[in-house]
Structure formats: structure tokens, C-alpha cells
Scaffold this active site. Structure first.
Site, PDB file in Angstrom:
ATOM      1  N   HIS A  27      -9.064  16.333  55.217  1.00 49.52           N
ATOM      2  CA  HIS A  27      -9.722  17.365  56.268  1.00 49.52           C
ATOM      3  C   HIS A  27     -11.005  17.873  55.859  1.00 49.52           C
ATOM      4  O   HIS A  27     -10.310  19.039  55.349  1.00 49.52           O
ATOM      5  CB  HIS A  27      -8.891  17.822  57.490  1.00 49.52           C
ATOM      6  CG  HIS A  27      -7.754  16.937  58.172  1.00 49.52           C
ATOM      7  ND1 HIS A  27      -6.760  16.528  58.269  1.00 49.52           N
ATOM      8  CD2 HIS A  27      -8.800  16.595  59.723  1.00 49.52           C
ATOM      9  CE1 HIS A  27      -6.603  15.723  59.024  1.00 49.52           C
ATOM     10  NE2 HIS A  27      -6.969  15.042  59.839  1.00 49.52           N
ATOM     11  N   HIS A  34      -9.734   8.390  60.669  1.00 47.27           N
ATOM     12  CA  HIS A  34      -8.453   8.110  60.871  1.00 47.27           C
ATOM     13  C   HIS A  34      -7.818   8.414  61.872  1.00 47.27           C
ATOM     14  O   HIS A  34      -8.395   8.635  63.133  1.00 47.27           O
ATOM     15  CB  HIS A  34      -8.184   9.095  59.860  1.00 47.27           C
ATOM     16  CG  HIS A  34      -8.301  10.672  60.551  1.00 47.27           C
ATOM     17  ND1 HIS A  34      -8.923  11.808  59.393  1.00 47.27           N
ATOM     18  CD2 HIS A  34      -7.337  11.684  60.168  1.00 47.27           C
ATOM     19  CE1 HIS A  34      -8.998  12.563  60.148  1.00 47.27           C
ATOM     20  NE2 HIS A  34      -7.760  12.457  61.051  1.00 47.27           N
ATOM     21  N   CYS A  69       0.069  17.206  69.213  1.00 44.48           N
ATOM     22  CA  CYS A  69      -0.510  16.244  68.529  1.00 44.48           C
ATOM     23  C   CYS A  69       0.282  16.191  66.836  1.00 44.48           C
ATOM     24  O   CYS A  69       0.246  16.459  66.666  1.00 44.48           O
ATOM     25  CB  CYS A  69      -2.054  16.107  68.709  1.00 44.48           C
ATOM     26  SG  CYS A  69      -2.802  17.709  67.710  1.00 44.48           S
ATOM     27  N   HIS A  71      -0.083  13.235  62.950  1.00 43.55           N
ATOM     28  CA  HIS A  71      -1.169  11.401  62.755  1.00 43.55           C
ATOM     29  C   HIS A  71       0.305  11.053  62.162  1.00 43.55           C
ATOM     30  O   HIS A  71       1.237  11.042  61.533  1.00 43.55           O
ATOM     31  CB  HIS A  71      -1.848  11.667  61.730  1.00 43.55           C
ATOM     32  CG  HIS A  71      -2.595  12.930  61.986  1.00 43.55           C
ATOM     33  ND1 HIS A  71      -2.855  13.969  61.646  1.00 43.55           N
ATOM     34  CD2 HIS A  71      -4.392  12.108  61.622  1.00 43.55           C
ATOM     35  CE1 HIS A  71      -3.816  15.074  61.489  1.00 43.55           C
ATOM     36  NE2 HIS A  71      -4.848  13.819  61.704  1.00 43.55           N
ATOM     37  N   GLU A  89       7.391  19.790  65.832  1.00 49.25           N
ATOM     38  CA  GLU A  89       6.179  20.459  66.123  1.00 49.25           C
ATOM     39  C   GLU A  89       6.603  21.777  67.272  1.00 49.25           C
ATOM     40  O   GLU A  89       6.810  23.008  67.212  1.00 49.25           O
ATOM     41  CB  GLU A  89       4.620  20.782  66.807  1.00 49.25           C
ATOM     42  CG  GLU A  89       3.524  20.347  66.080  1.00 49.25           C
ATOM     43  CD  GLU A  89       2.237  19.631  67.028  1.00 49.25           C
ATOM     44  OE1 GLU A  89       2.039  20.769  67.661  1.00 49.25           O
ATOM     45  OE2 GLU A  89       1.778  18.666  66.019  1.00 49.25           O
ATOM     46  N   TYR A 106     -12.900  10.611  69.452  1.00 48.99           N
ATOM     47  CA  TYR A 106     -13.742  11.920  69.069  1.00 48.99           C
ATOM     48  C   TYR A 106     -14.559  12.439  67.473  1.00 48.99           C
ATOM     49  O   TYR A 106     -13.320  12.027  66.929  1.00 48.99           O
ATOM     50  CB  TYR A 106     -13.500  13.288  69.926  1.00 48.99           C
ATOM     51  CG  TYR A 106     -12.108  14.031  69.502  1.00 48.99           C
ATOM     52  CD1 TYR A 106     -12.212  14.810  68.401  1.00 48.99           C
ATOM     53  CD2 TYR A 106     -10.330  13.253  69.203  1.00 48.99           C
ATOM     54  CE1 TYR A 106     -10.950  15.527  67.855  1.00 48.99           C
ATOM     55  CE2 TYR A 106      -9.723  13.865  68.479  1.00 48.99           C
ATOM     56  CZ  TYR A 106     -10.116  14.729  67.605  1.00 48.99           C
ATOM     57  OH  TYR A 106      -8.887  15.135  66.948  1.00 48.99           O
ATOM     58  N   GLU A 116     -13.199  17.144  62.088  1.00 48.84           N
ATOM     59  CA  GLU A 116     -12.243  16.255  62.772  1.00 48.84           C
ATOM     60  C   GLU A 116     -13.066  15.009  63.676  1.00 48.84           C
ATOM     61  O   GLU A 116     -13.746  15.047  63.836  1.00 48.84           O
ATOM     62  CB  GLU A 116     -11.793  16.782  64.325  1.00 48.84           C
ATOM     63  CG  GLU A 116     -10.411  18.043  63.805  1.00 48.84           C
ATOM     64  CD  GLU A 116      -9.164  17.946  63.599  1.00 48.84           C
ATOM     65  OE1 GLU A 116      -9.252  16.452  63.312  1.00 48.84           O
ATOM     66  OE2 GLU A 116      -8.829  18.728  62.922  1.00 48.84           O
ATOM     67  N   GLU A 118     -11.106  11.494  64.791  1.00 51.05           N
ATOM     68  CA  GLU A 118     -10.114  11.041  64.331  1.00 51.05           C
ATOM     69  C   GLU A 118     -10.072   9.751  65.593  1.00 51.05           C
ATOM     70  O   GLU A 118     -10.598   9.396  67.021  1.00 51.05           O
ATOM     71  CB  GLU A 118      -9.514  11.643  65.441  1.00 51.05           C
ATOM     72  CG  GLU A 118      -8.512  12.394  64.330  1.00 51.05           C
ATOM     73  CD  GLU A 118      -7.877  13.642  64.585  1.00 51.05           C
ATOM     74  OE1 GLU A 118      -7.038  13.969  63.869  1.00 51.05           O
ATOM     75  OE2 GLU A 118      -7.884  13.846  65.104  1.00 51.05           O
ATOM     76  N   TRP A 166     -10.626  18.299  71.118  1.00 51.28           N
ATOM     77  CA  TRP A 166     -10.185  17.242  72.124  1.00 51.28           C
ATOM     78  C   TRP A 166      -9.757  17.456  73.317  1.00 51.28           C
ATOM     79  O   TRP A 166      -9.765  16.162  74.688  1.00 51.28           O
ATOM     80  CB  TRP A 166      -9.436  16.575  70.832  1.00 51.28           C
ATOM     81  CG  TRP A 166      -8.881  17.531  70.623  1.00 51.28           C
ATOM     82  CD1 TRP A 166      -6.798  17.406  71.079  1.00 51.28           C
ATOM     83  CD2 TRP A 166      -8.082  18.616  69.713  1.00 51.28           C
ATOM     84  NE1 TRP A 166      -6.308  18.355  70.043  1.00 51.28           N
ATOM     85  CE2 TRP A 166      -6.909  18.730  69.502  1.00 51.28           C
ATOM     86  CE3 TRP A 166      -9.114  18.703  68.444  1.00 51.28           C
ATOM     87  CZ2 TRP A 166      -6.574  20.734  68.658  1.00 51.28           C
ATOM     88  CZ3 TRP A 166      -9.298  19.597  67.610  1.00 51.28           C
ATOM     89  CH2 TRP A 166      -7.564  20.017  67.268  1.00 51.28           C
TER      90      TRP A 166
END
Length: 187
Positions: A27, A34, A69, A71, A89, A106, A116, A118, A166
């Protein structure tokens, strides 16, 4: 003790895996495409959980966003990654996520210049009792609220700067105009 860096999967425009990179290193101002995911939780009243990103986040600190959200680790199935991130989270357990925007992608640039970029499939999941306490990780979430989807859509239209890019894009792509919500949720 050596800490193993969290890896993300680098992908091409068709979603084919190209390799991996350390999440902390990827990032930047020239972030490669990714794999990630977004998840929207619903309670039995048809409300969705929105969270406010911690003020210490590297990108978009303090903005409101989807429920959570993250990864997926390389070769980690998306449902497993969703369950893992819900626990990390929010301190909760979710299961049976449903794909709603499988090809969402996006690219957005934060005020700091961090990008970002992704391929970010979007999911619904159920958290049946929104009155049960959440135990959010303060490094991830500084506030949260259960809201009606129509109210969230209206707020994002009136003040898009208060929300993650997003989330705004997901709403613009009809996230909540779908007629089906997670199984068992009153819409």
C-alpha cells in the site's frame, strides 16, 4: 521473535494470481492490483452494520465504511478470510457469507497519496442479533452503528466525503437495491 508479514495476493486485470507481497509494503503511492474483500453484516431487523475506521489507519482514517474488510491470505478461501477478519476486527463469529458484487474493483487515492487498488468481491453475512455486543479492535474500528440501508444510501449521497470510497462505489453499483438479503434477514 520474528514476525511474519501478512501477505496479499497480487492479481492481473482478470483476477489471475501473479504472486504475493507484504501487505505493509504494497500500500503505497503506486499500489499494484491485489485481492481483498468487503463484507456487509445484517441483523434480523434488516439493518446493516457500518463501522468508522480507526483514526490510526494508514488510509482513510475516521471515515465510515462497510462492516469490515480485509485481504485473504494467499490460497485462503474467501469465506475463511471473512470469518477470520470478522473475529479480528469485530470480535464476532459469522458464517455462510453470500457473494453480492463478485467482480467489484476499485482504485482510490487517499489524501496522503496512498493508493488502494483492489479486486474486492463484496459479501453479505448475517449477525442475527444486532443488540449483542461487538468487541471491535480499536486499531481497526473507532465507532459503529446499525442503520437501515436506505438511510446509509441517503447519507452517502449527501456527504460522500464522510465514507470510504469503496463503500460509496458499492452503493452506486446497487449494493442495497438487490431484492435479496442474507437468508433469514427481514429486509
Amino acid at each position: 521473535m520474528t514476525v511474519t508479514p501478512e501477505l496479499v495476493s497480487l492479481v492481473d486485470d482478470d483476477g489471475r494470481r501473479l504472486g504475493t507481497a507484504a501487505k505493509d509494503a504494497v500500500h503505497t503511492t503506486s499500489t499494484p492490483l491485489h485481492l481483498a474483500f468487503s463484507c456487509h453484516l445484517f441483523d434480523n431487523q434488516g439493518r446493516t452494520l457500518v463501522t468508522r475506521r480507526a483514526l490510526s489507519k494508514k488510509t482513510w482514517p475516521g471515515v465510515w465504511t462497510n462492516s469490515f474488510c480485509g485481504h485473504p491470505a494467499p490460497d485462503e478461501p474467501l469465506p475463511s478470510a471473512i470469518a477470520r477478519r470478522a473475529e479480528q476486527e469485530l470480535g464476532i463469529t459469522v458464517s455462510d457469507p453470500e457473494s453480492v458484487l463478485p467482480e467489484f474493483r476499485y482504485r482510490a487515492v487517499d489524501a496522503s497519496g496512498i493508493v488502494e487498488n483492489e479486486l474486492c468481491p463484496v459479501f453479505y453475512a448475517k449477525y442475527p442479533d444486532g443488540s449483542l455486543p461487538l468487541e471491535p479492535n480499536p486499531l481497526e474500528v473507532c465507532d459503529w452503528a446499525w442503520v437501515r440501508p436506505a438511510d446509509l444510501e441517503q447519507a452517502a449521497k449527501l456527504a460522500p466525503f464522510a465514507f470510504s470510497p469503496w463503500l460509496v462505489l458499492q452503493l452506486e453499483q446497487g449494493l442495497y437495491s438487490r431484492t435479496e438479503y442474507p437468508r433469514g434477514v427481514v429486509g
